[in-house]
Design an enzyme around this catalytic site. Structure first.
Site, PDB file in Angstrom:
ATOM      1  N   HIS A 136       0.840  -1.207   0.000  1.00 59.01           N
ATOM      2  CA  HIS A 136       0.000   0.000   0.000  1.00 59.01           C
ATOM      3  C   HIS A 136       0.879   1.263   0.000  1.00 59.01           C
ATOM      4  O   HIS A 136       0.357   2.370   0.063  1.00 59.01           O
ATOM      5  CB  HIS A 136      -0.865   0.043   1.259  1.00 59.01           C
ATOM      6  CG  HIS A 136      -1.980  -0.962   1.292  1.00 59.01           C
ATOM      7  ND1 HIS A 136      -2.741  -1.290   0.194  1.00 59.01           N
ATOM      8  CD2 HIS A 136      -2.489  -1.689   2.325  1.00 59.01           C
ATOM      9  CE1 HIS A 136      -3.667  -2.179   0.556  1.00 59.01           C
ATOM     10  NE2 HIS A 136      -3.526  -2.443   1.824  1.00 59.01           N
ATOM     11  N   TYR A 224     -11.004   0.055 -10.615  1.00 56.51           N
ATOM     12  CA  TYR A 224     -11.971  -0.946 -10.128  1.00 56.51           C
ATOM     13  C   TYR A 224     -13.255  -0.877 -10.949  1.00 56.51           C
ATOM     14  O   TYR A 224     -13.828  -1.913 -11.318  1.00 56.51           O
ATOM     15  CB  TYR A 224     -12.261  -0.629  -8.652  1.00 56.51           C
ATOM     16  CG  TYR A 224     -13.188  -1.588  -7.950  1.00 56.51           C
ATOM     17  CD1 TYR A 224     -12.704  -2.701  -7.276  1.00 56.51           C
ATOM     18  CD2 TYR A 224     -14.574  -1.356  -7.919  1.00 56.51           C
ATOM     19  CE1 TYR A 224     -13.558  -3.573  -6.606  1.00 56.51           C
ATOM     20  CE2 TYR A 224     -15.434  -2.223  -7.250  1.00 56.51           C
ATOM     21  CZ  TYR A 224     -14.923  -3.327  -6.600  1.00 56.51           C
ATOM     22  OH  TYR A 224     -15.775  -4.189  -5.938  1.00 56.51           O
ATOM     23  N   LYS A 291     -19.663  -6.282  -0.490  1.00 59.17           N
ATOM     24  CA  LYS A 291     -20.688  -6.170  -1.540  1.00 59.17           C
ATOM     25  C   LYS A 291     -20.071  -6.216  -2.926  1.00 59.17           C
ATOM     26  O   LYS A 291     -20.674  -6.697  -3.871  1.00 59.17           O
ATOM     27  CB  LYS A 291     -21.398  -4.820  -1.390  1.00 59.17           C
ATOM     28  CG  LYS A 291     -22.765  -4.897  -0.781  1.00 59.17           C
ATOM     29  CD  LYS A 291     -23.404  -3.524  -0.841  1.00 59.17           C
ATOM     30  CE  LYS A 291     -24.876  -3.565  -0.568  1.00 59.17           C
ATOM     31  NZ  LYS A 291     -25.437  -2.196  -0.558  1.00 59.17           N
TER      32      LYS A 291
HETATM   33  P1  A3P Z   1     -16.842  -3.334  -0.650  1.00 58.09           P
HETATM   34  O1  A3P Z   1     -16.585  -3.089   0.808  1.00 58.09           O
HETATM   35  O2  A3P Z   1     -17.325  -2.091  -1.346  1.00 58.09           O
HETATM   36  O3  A3P Z   1     -17.731  -4.494  -0.904  1.00 58.09           O
HETATM   37  P2  A3P Z   1      -9.442  -4.685  -0.623  1.00 58.09           P
HETATM   38  O4  A3P Z   1      -9.339  -6.022  -1.244  1.00 58.09           O
HETATM   39  O5  A3P Z   1      -8.487  -3.678  -1.190  1.00 58.09           O
HETATM   40  O6  A3P Z   1      -9.428  -4.765   0.859  1.00 58.09           O
HETATM   41  O7  A3P Z   1     -10.865  -4.095  -1.055  1.00 58.09           O
HETATM   42  C1  A3P Z   1     -12.044  -4.666  -0.551  1.00 58.09           C
HETATM   43  C2  A3P Z   1     -13.184  -4.298  -1.457  1.00 58.09           C
HETATM   44  O8  A3P Z   1     -13.099  -5.072  -2.664  1.00 58.09           O
HETATM   45  C3  A3P Z   1     -14.528  -4.633  -0.825  1.00 58.09           C
HETATM   46  O9  A3P Z   1     -15.452  -3.678  -1.339  1.00 58.09           O
HETATM   47  C4  A3P Z   1     -14.760  -6.030  -1.370  1.00 58.09           C
HETATM   48  O10 A3P Z   1     -16.086  -6.462  -1.312  1.00 58.09           O
HETATM   49  C5  A3P Z   1     -14.284  -5.869  -2.801  1.00 58.09           C
HETATM   50  N1  A3P Z   1     -13.924  -7.143  -3.420  1.00 58.09           N
HETATM   51  C6  A3P Z   1     -13.266  -8.185  -2.869  1.00 58.09           C
HETATM   52  N2  A3P Z   1     -13.137  -9.190  -3.762  1.00 58.09           N
HETATM   53  C7  A3P Z   1     -13.738  -8.767  -4.901  1.00 58.09           C
HETATM   54  C8  A3P Z   1     -13.961  -9.376  -6.186  1.00 58.09           C
HETATM   55  N3  A3P Z   1     -13.537 -10.590  -6.451  1.00 58.09           N
HETATM   56  N4  A3P Z   1     -14.605  -8.649  -7.118  1.00 58.09           N
HETATM   57  C9  A3P Z   1     -15.040  -7.408  -6.848  1.00 58.09           C
HETATM   58  N5  A3P Z   1     -14.877  -6.785  -5.655  1.00 58.09           N
HETATM   59  C10 A3P Z   1     -14.231  -7.459  -4.697  1.00 58.09           C
END
Ligand code: A3P
Length: 324
Positions: A136, A224, A291
């Protein structure tokens, strides 16, 4: 600050205590280190990372700000890079693929949360080439060798309003009660002022955005929202960027679509490992799949808050060409 007292290196703890600080999201304080906000444990790890990490030309580094889709990008990149190792049988998909049994954070380690965590200096010689790591850390603070070695960097960016809402929900799950109340209004104000882990978010995005323009063969900038719109062309672009574009045979077999299915929110969220397992820093895997939608912020922020944050985004990104 009890968090600095837990660090293994007293000199680092003293240095961190000398930095500007603000109340934190999931620790008592965030500190401003090299122009970004960070928790004490992360700063100790990043200092060691900056001092010891030697990038190879063949390395691939995934970079994101938290909650912008890191878990998804790790899966996509791992599956794309290793696609030759896991056969597609009769169009039935990657039936014995590691991503069906392991969370992507266990397949693609974070530099600061895993490899350099807790004062460790890892032996990176054990990784096969090409090595994939994630971070990060903002671009200017990456170890120098990442910038000079020719290593490839893939950055994933997400609309800050959704990133904020995703962070807010995540923090509610992991924040310790002893830290007291943390209202949405307070978090919103901090996020808009840039006081969030690895933020300000606009500095984070712009650092990688500028590099992706100056060095498009070295830094790939993804969004995204584009991935949610249609991930297959993004997987193809990623493969091209890595110098391993899909062959006509792979195209005919629909390999990119298989990768998309394997890594999709729906597939990953339902896996046993992601319902019951734990990965990075002891987080429950389920908390990484909430979500997975674009625009969920409208369900949580008032129109005034939406306007306020959009105004911050427009102002801070003005003139860069980066828009949401
Ligand atoms: P939301 O909280 O809006 O649902 P990170 O992986 O950087 O921690 O980000 C987490 C976010 O990515 C969360 O968003 C999560 O639900 C979403 N996420 C995780 N896996 C995913 C996937 N395979 N496709 C789309 N979104 C995903």
């Amino acid at each position: 600050d009890p968090e600095t007292a837990k660090l293994s290196c007293p000199a680092t703890a003293a240095f961190i205590r000398s930095l500007p600080k603000e109340r934190g999201w999931r620790t008592p304080f965030l500190y401003k280190y090299q122009n970004f906000w960070c928790q004490p444990r992360e700063i100790q790890a990043i200092i060691n990372l900056q001092t010891h990490f030697k990038a190879h030309r063949s390395d691939i580094i995934i970079a994101t700000i938290p909650k912008s889709g890191t878990t998804w990008l790790k899966a996509l990149l791992y599956a794309t890079l290793n696609r030759g190792r896991y056969e597609i049988r009769g169009g039935g998909g990657f039936q014995s693929h590691p991503l069906l049994f392991s969370n992507s954070h266990d397949l693609v380690p974070f530099l600061e949360y895993k490899l350099y965590a807790n004062g460790q200096i890892p032996d990176l010689g054990v990784f096969d080439s090409p090595r994939i790591f994630a971070t990060h850390v903002p671009y200017p603070a990456l170890p120098g060798s990442v910038k000079t070695s020719g290593a490839k960097v893939v950055y994933l960016c997400r609309n800050p309003l959704d990133t904020f809402i995703s962070s807010w929900h995540f923090i509610k799950n992991v924040r310790h009660d002893s830290l007291g109340d943390f209202t949405m209004d307070r978090a919103f104000d901090m996020f808009c002022r840039g006081v969030v882990g690895f933020g300000p978010f606009w500095e984070h995005m712009l650092g990688y955005w500028k590099q992706s323009i100056a060095n498009p063969n070295r830094v790939l900038f993804l969004k995204y929202e584009d991935m949610k719109d249609d991930v297959v062309p993004v997987i193809e672009k990623l493969a091209e960027f890595l110098g391993m574009g899909f062959s006509p045979e792979e195209e005919a077999a629909g390999v990119a679509a298989e990768i998309a299915n394997l890594c999709s929110f729906e597939t990953q969220k339902e896996l046993e490992v992601n319902k019951t397992g734990k990965s990075i820093s002891g987080f429950e895997n389920w908390s990484l799949f909430r979500k997975g939608e674009v625009g969920d912020w409208v369900n949580h922020l008032s129109p005034e808050m939406g306007d306020k944050m959009r105004q911050v985004v427009v102002e801070k990104l003005a003139g860069s060409g980066l828009t949401f």
